[in-house]
Design an enzyme around this catalytic site. Structure first.
Site, PDB file in Angstrom:
ATOM      1  N   ASN A  10       0.877  -1.173   0.000  1.00 38.84           N
ATOM      2  CA  ASN A  10       0.000   0.000   0.000  1.00 38.84           C
ATOM      3  C   ASN A  10       0.911   1.219   0.000  1.00 38.84           C
ATOM      4  O   ASN A  10       1.455   1.598   1.029  1.00 38.84           O
ATOM      5  CB  ASN A  10      -0.879  -0.058   1.253  1.00 38.84           C
ATOM      6  CG  ASN A  10      -1.849   1.104   1.334  1.00 38.84           C
ATOM      7  OD1 ASN A  10      -1.790   2.031   0.526  1.00 38.84           O
ATOM      8  ND2 ASN A  10      -2.738   1.050   2.309  1.00 38.84           N
ATOM      9  N   ARG A  94      -2.513  -2.019  -3.571  1.00 41.33           N
ATOM     10  CA  ARG A  94      -3.721  -1.232  -3.380  1.00 41.33           C
ATOM     11  C   ARG A  94      -3.625  -0.032  -4.302  1.00 41.33           C
ATOM     12  O   ARG A  94      -2.664   0.732  -4.245  1.00 41.33           O
ATOM     13  CB  ARG A  94      -3.817  -0.763  -1.937  1.00 41.33           C
ATOM     14  CG  ARG A  94      -4.959   0.193  -1.736  1.00 41.33           C
ATOM     15  CD  ARG A  94      -5.047   0.656  -0.307  1.00 41.33           C
ATOM     16  NE  ARG A  94      -6.194   1.518  -0.155  1.00 41.33           N
ATOM     17  CZ  ARG A  94      -6.164   2.703   0.443  1.00 41.33           C
ATOM     18  NH1 ARG A  94      -5.046   3.153   0.965  1.00 41.33           N
ATOM     19  NH2 ARG A  94      -7.264   3.429   0.541  1.00 41.33           N
ATOM     20  N   HIS A 183     -12.752   2.892  -0.212  1.00 45.43           N
ATOM     21  CA  HIS A 183     -12.801   1.839   0.828  1.00 45.43           C
ATOM     22  C   HIS A 183     -13.483   0.579   0.304  1.00 45.43           C
ATOM     23  O   HIS A 183     -13.993  -0.231   1.083  1.00 45.43           O
ATOM     24  CB  HIS A 183     -13.616   2.300   2.069  1.00 45.43           C
ATOM     25  CG  HIS A 183     -12.973   3.368   2.900  1.00 45.43           C
ATOM     26  ND1 HIS A 183     -13.723   4.305   3.560  1.00 45.43           N
ATOM     27  CD2 HIS A 183     -11.685   3.628   3.202  1.00 45.43           C
ATOM     28  CE1 HIS A 183     -12.911   5.124   4.237  1.00 45.43           C
ATOM     29  NE2 HIS A 183     -11.672   4.722   4.023  1.00 45.43           N
ATOM     30  N   ARG A 244     -12.108  15.307   7.583  1.00 41.45           N
ATOM     31  CA  ARG A 244     -12.864  15.764   6.408  1.00 41.45           C
ATOM     32  C   ARG A 244     -14.296  16.123   6.803  1.00 41.45           C
ATOM     33  O   ARG A 244     -14.896  15.450   7.640  1.00 41.45           O
ATOM     34  CB  ARG A 244     -12.921  14.668   5.337  1.00 41.45           C
ATOM     35  CG  ARG A 244     -11.586  14.281   4.754  1.00 41.45           C
ATOM     36  CD  ARG A 244     -11.790  13.371   3.537  1.00 41.45           C
ATOM     37  NE  ARG A 244     -10.524  12.796   3.116  1.00 41.45           N
ATOM     38  CZ  ARG A 244     -10.229  11.495   3.213  1.00 41.45           C
ATOM     39  NH1 ARG A 244     -11.117  10.646   3.707  1.00 41.45           N
ATOM     40  NH2 ARG A 244      -9.070  11.055   2.801  1.00 41.45           N
ATOM     41  N   GLU A 387      -8.353  -5.364   5.132  1.00 42.47           N
ATOM     42  CA  GLU A 387      -8.140  -4.979   3.736  1.00 42.47           C
ATOM     43  C   GLU A 387      -6.948  -5.708   3.131  1.00 42.47           C
ATOM     44  O   GLU A 387      -6.968  -6.066   1.953  1.00 42.47           O
ATOM     45  CB  GLU A 387      -7.953  -3.457   3.649  1.00 42.47           C
ATOM     46  CG  GLU A 387      -9.263  -2.722   3.898  1.00 42.47           C
ATOM     47  CD  GLU A 387      -9.110  -1.233   4.145  1.00 42.47           C
ATOM     48  OE1 GLU A 387      -8.736  -0.862   5.279  1.00 42.47           O
ATOM     49  OE2 GLU A 387      -9.357  -0.448   3.228  1.00 42.47           O
TER      50      GLU A 387
END
Ligand code: ADP
Length: 400
Positions: A10, A94, A183, A244, A387
């Site tokens: 990743n 990823r 996601h 955010r 993940e």
């Protein structure tokens, strides 16, 4: 010797996270990360997970992704897990943005690289870093299949009614403006694991997945296929997140530019990095926010209330989108650990068949578990996401 190992990478703009897995049983052989690449104080932390080895950590300048991956390879070699090993079957990457094009994990070739590059305008921070990671890994093991697993892929099943913004169609198409969602690897994994927890096939159940980490997103999954998700063109849309804002009247941006005399770059930073929980109360860690609430801090309480209000709106919206809901699954750092968030998110929704059992909700645990009262119409579950395992599984299946 059969090759059964998959390396998951990743790659961020200044970091690389990695895990090496054995796909015979999905077990982890090693995990680690390199941070602050390109700085004097780069840090590498490597943890071997076989043979009882200890974590090794060091701080030294690591100039670029190439140097980072070589340092990782050297650490793995010390544990007898070198990347030159014939046991390594594939490398899974990823990739944040796969646009409309990539609906599945894909073996990387020049055409795939070009397409990921073409998507840079819609993922200016992430895709360049992902590309660098891929190119570096290709240089290290050009003979191995390298697979791109896209954060957007699971959401490509969204109908046009959910994927399009209500703006001029020609303008939207010219600039590839649509709701892509992110996601996706987590939503795919968790919705499947939730079906498993219920003893059902994914095709038989409708699930609302709430991925609540520092970034946060919700998805509505009908029979194993995503029909709506809360993030959009970028990860800014939707839920209140750590830093955010999530949903907001887009005119706030015009107002900040006109009246606040802020530049586009400043507004971008404000909404992505200085808003959400941190903007509301100065903290983005839910543990700290709960601690402050327990001490009677009103700003922390308001931040929590705004977070929950938005979450509840999405539960209601996705309930309506799905028509019938079998389960709601909480996942990621906040979803897996913060019992008060889970309790508050479904409080007052008994009419929808939603409730949590206070005792079950308070129990800490590692695996997937139900927290709704026995016999509840809708199952409420905590389903830890994984993940890396999902990327490794998809890479393994794709690389053949
Ligand atoms: P990321 O989006 O960075 O992958 P994670 O899924 O790891 O995030 O979630 C990180 C967040 O999880 C932290 O910012 C914190 O708010 C929350 N968190 C982690 N542990 C706990 C805990 N024990 N209780 C409450 N919140 C927690």
């Amino acid at each position: 010797m059969t090759a059964t190992r998959v390396l998951v990478l990743n790659s961020g703009s200044s970091s690389v996270k990695y895990q090496l897995l054995d796909m015979r049983d999905g077990s982890r052989l090693a995990t680690g990360l390199v941070e602050r690449i390109g700085e004097q104080s780069s840090r590498l932390k490597h943890t071997p997970l076989t043979g009882g080895g200890e974590s090794r950590e060091r701080t030294e300048p690591i100039a670029d992704h190439d140097a980072a991956l070589k340092a990782v390879a050297a650490e793995l070699a010390k544990d007898g897990l070198g990347l030159d090993s014939p046991e390594l079957a594939a490398i899974g990457h990823r990739v944040v943005h796969g646009g409309k094009h990539f609906t599945e994990p894909t073996v990387i070739d020049d055409t795939v690289l070009a397409e990921i590059e073409r998507l840079i305008p819609v993922a200016p921070l992430h895709n360049p870093a992902n590309l660098t990671g891929i190119r570096t890994a290709q240089a290290l093991r050009p003979d191995l299949p390298q697979v791109a697993v896209f954060d957007t892929a699971f959401h490509t099943t969204m109908p046009e009614s959910a994927a399009r913004y209500a703006i001029d169609v020609e303008t939207a198409d010219r600039h590839r403006i649509r709701r892509y969602g992110f996601h996706g690897t987590s939503h795919a994994y968790v919705s499947r694991a939730t079906a498993e927890l219920l003893g059902k096939d994914p095709s038989e159940v409708n699930v609302i997945v709430l991925h609540l980490g520092n970034g946060a997103s919700a998805s509505a999954v009908r029979g194993g296929r995503c029909v709506d998700t809360s993030m959009g063109l970028t990860p800014l849309e939707g839920l209140v997140m750590g830093t955010r804002s999530g949903d907001m009247d887009p005119a706030v941006i015009f107002h900040l530019a006109r009246v606040g005399e802020m530049s586009i770059a400043e507004i971008d930073t404000l909404l992505n990095k200085k808003s959400g929980l941190i903007g509301l109360c100065g903290d983005n860690d839910m543990r700290e926010i709960r601690r402050r609430i327990d001490e009677g801090d009103e700003r922390a309480q308001l931040a929590f209330d705004i977070y929950i209000h938005r979450l509840k709106k999405y539960i209601g919206a996705y309930y309506a989108v799905l028509g019938k809901v079998d389960a709601i699954a909480f996942t990621a750092g906040v979803g897996e650990n913060a019992a008060p968030v889970r309790e508050a998110a479904v409080a007052g929704l008994e009419q929808l068949g939603l409730a949590v059992d206070a005792e079950l909700n308070a129990v800490r645990g590692d695996g997937p578990r139900l927290i709704s009262p026995a016999g509840a119409r809708v199952a409420v579950a905590v389903v830890p996401t994984d993940e890396e395992l999902e990327i490794a599984t998809q890479t393994w299946a794709t690389a053949g």
